[in-house]
Design a protein around this motif. Structure first.
Motif, PDB file in Angstrom:
ATOM      1  N   ASP A 141      -8.731   6.215   7.086  1.00  0.00           N
ATOM      2  CA  ASP A 141      -7.555   6.533   6.281  1.00  0.00           C
ATOM      3  C   ASP A 141      -7.930   6.552   4.806  1.00  0.00           C
ATOM      4  O   ASP A 141      -8.125   5.508   4.187  1.00  0.00           O
ATOM      5  N   GLY A 142      -8.039   7.745   4.250  1.00  0.00           N
ATOM      6  CA  GLY A 142      -8.444   7.885   2.857  1.00  0.00           C
ATOM      7  C   GLY A 142      -7.505   7.205   1.890  1.00  0.00           C
ATOM      8  O   GLY A 142      -7.925   6.640   0.871  1.00  0.00           O
ATOM      9  N   ARG A 196      -8.695   4.336  -0.808  1.00  0.00           N
ATOM     10  CA  ARG A 196      -8.477   4.403  -2.254  1.00  0.00           C
ATOM     11  C   ARG A 196      -7.793   3.144  -2.757  1.00  0.00           C
ATOM     12  O   ARG A 196      -8.175   2.585  -3.793  1.00  0.00           O
ATOM     13  N   TYR A 197      -6.805   2.688  -2.021  1.00  0.00           N
ATOM     14  CA  TYR A 197      -6.091   1.489  -2.448  1.00  0.00           C
ATOM     15  C   TYR A 197      -7.010   0.269  -2.420  1.00  0.00           C
ATOM     16  O   TYR A 197      -7.041  -0.524  -3.368  1.00  0.00           O
ATOM     17  N   VAL A 222      -1.024   4.865  12.214  1.00  0.00           N
ATOM     18  CA  VAL A 222      -1.988   3.877  11.731  1.00  0.00           C
ATOM     19  C   VAL A 222      -1.288   2.525  11.616  1.00  0.00           C
ATOM     20  O   VAL A 222      -0.160   2.453  11.114  1.00  0.00           O
ATOM     21  N   VAL A 223      -1.945   1.483  12.074  1.00  0.00           N
ATOM     22  CA  VAL A 223      -1.493   0.121  11.818  1.00  0.00           C
ATOM     23  C   VAL A 223      -2.645  -0.623  11.153  1.00  0.00           C
ATOM     24  O   VAL A 223      -3.740  -0.709  11.710  1.00  0.00           O
ATOM     25  N   PHE A 224      -2.401  -1.136   9.957  1.00  0.00           N
ATOM     26  CA  PHE A 224      -3.404  -1.899   9.209  1.00  0.00           C
ATOM     27  C   PHE A 224      -2.934  -3.331   9.051  1.00  0.00           C
ATOM     28  O   PHE A 224      -1.754  -3.594   8.794  1.00  0.00           O
ATOM     29  N   SER A 225      -3.859  -4.263   9.226  1.00  0.00           N
ATOM     30  CA  SER A 225      -3.574  -5.669   8.951  1.00  0.00           C
ATOM     31  C   SER A 225      -4.799  -6.277   8.288  1.00  0.00           C
ATOM     32  O   SER A 225      -5.870  -6.343   8.893  1.00  0.00           O
ATOM     33  N   ILE A 279       0.842  -1.191   0.000  1.00  0.00           N
ATOM     34  CA  ILE A 279       0.000   0.000   0.000  1.00  0.00           C
ATOM     35  C   ILE A 279       0.877   1.241   0.000  1.00  0.00           C
ATOM     36  O   ILE A 279       1.760   1.384   0.860  1.00  0.00           O
ATOM     37  N   PRO A 280       0.674   2.174  -0.928  1.00  0.00           N
ATOM     38  CA  PRO A 280       1.459   3.412  -0.953  1.00  0.00           C
ATOM     39  C   PRO A 280       1.323   4.179   0.362  1.00  0.00           C
ATOM     40  O   PRO A 280       0.241   4.269   0.940  1.00  0.00           O
ATOM     41  N   GLY A 281       2.433   4.711   0.844  1.00  0.00           N
ATOM     42  CA  GLY A 281       2.425   5.485   2.071  1.00  0.00           C
ATOM     43  C   GLY A 281       2.601   4.665   3.328  1.00  0.00           C
ATOM     44  O   GLY A 281       2.746   5.213   4.421  1.00  0.00           O
TER      45      GLY A 281
END
Length: 239
Positions: free
Chosen positions: A206-207, A211-212, A88-91, A57-59
């Motif tokens: 998280d925009g 988008r991704y 931010v932590v995404f999983s 994911i970008p960023g």
């Protein structure tokens, strides 16, 4: 015959161990600090993606136990970051691949490395949604699409609801524990988060992530998204 089979298994295990050892030495140890430091210097908002697979994911600082991540990261151990490091932590579709006990430790670690204003975003298959979709009343077109996609992925025919649920919970994909909303909320609460909300799969705070996810969403008319839940956890106490 059995001796040859055992030898092949040992060779396969040796290749697996060697591959992950190389990953750890290159992206997991020797170069990890350099990559992490560069990411932190280049990004004002610090975002971590754990279990990225082939989708970076970008960023985000994209990590995985396999070679697809920018750095090696084993989610079943202590996360190699200082406390209060990330916004931010995404999983996404990772936590179901580890045991319930390891999953709790994983969420505890996410809580630790998040800043006080940080957000954890966890996407995972939802056992309640899967059960409702498979055994709900009426003919649901999404059910048929999911079963067909599952047959294509597992190279099988005439998969029924019971076989699909067993595959999702433990027989296929390396899944070890499938959550429902109640169980994941409870685990996030136990980790220390003050607020946990169920959000749309493409409607997080998280925009950039939205988008991704929208651009890479399931090609089967979004049917697979019907079994996924996304929970957003906030309220990290200042430490």
């Amino acid at each position: 015959m059995w001796s040859r089979a055992v030898d092949r298994l040992r060779q396969s295990e040796s290749r697996f161990v060697l591959r992950h050892t190389i990953q750890f030495l290159t992206r997991g140890h020797i170069f990890r600090n350099r990559i992490v430091n560069r990411y932190f210097s280049e990004h004002q908002k610090k975002k971590l993606n754990i279990g990225c697979g082939p989708q970076t994911i970008p960023g985000y600082l994209n990590t995985d136990v396999d070679r697809t991540g920018e750095i090696y990261l084993d989610a079943e151990g202590s996360l190699p970051f200082s406390s209060n490091s990330f916004d931010v932590v995404f999983s996404g579709h990772m936590i179901e691949h580890i045991s319930e006990e390891a999953g709790q430790q994983f969420l505890n670690e996410i809580y630790r490395i998040l800043k006080g204003s940080g957000t954890a975003i966890i996407a995972t298959p939802d056992l309640e949604r899967i059960s409702n979709l498979m055994y709900g009343m009426g003919d649901n077109p999404d059910k048929n699409k999911i079963l067909k996609k599952h047959e294509d992925m597992t190279n099988t025919k005439n998969i029924g609801p019971a076989e699909y649920i067993n595959d999702m919970t433990h027989r296929e994909f390396g899944h070890q524990f499938i959550y429902d909303k109640y169980t994941l909320e409870k685990s996030l609460d136990k980790a220390g988060f003050d607020s946990v909300d169920l959000v749309g799969n493409f409607n997080t705070n998280d925009g950039e992530l939205n988008r991704y996810l929208t651009e890479t969403k399931d090609s089967e008319d979004g049917a697979y998204d019907q079994i996924t839940m996304t929970l957003e956890a906030t309220g990290v106490n200042e430490r």
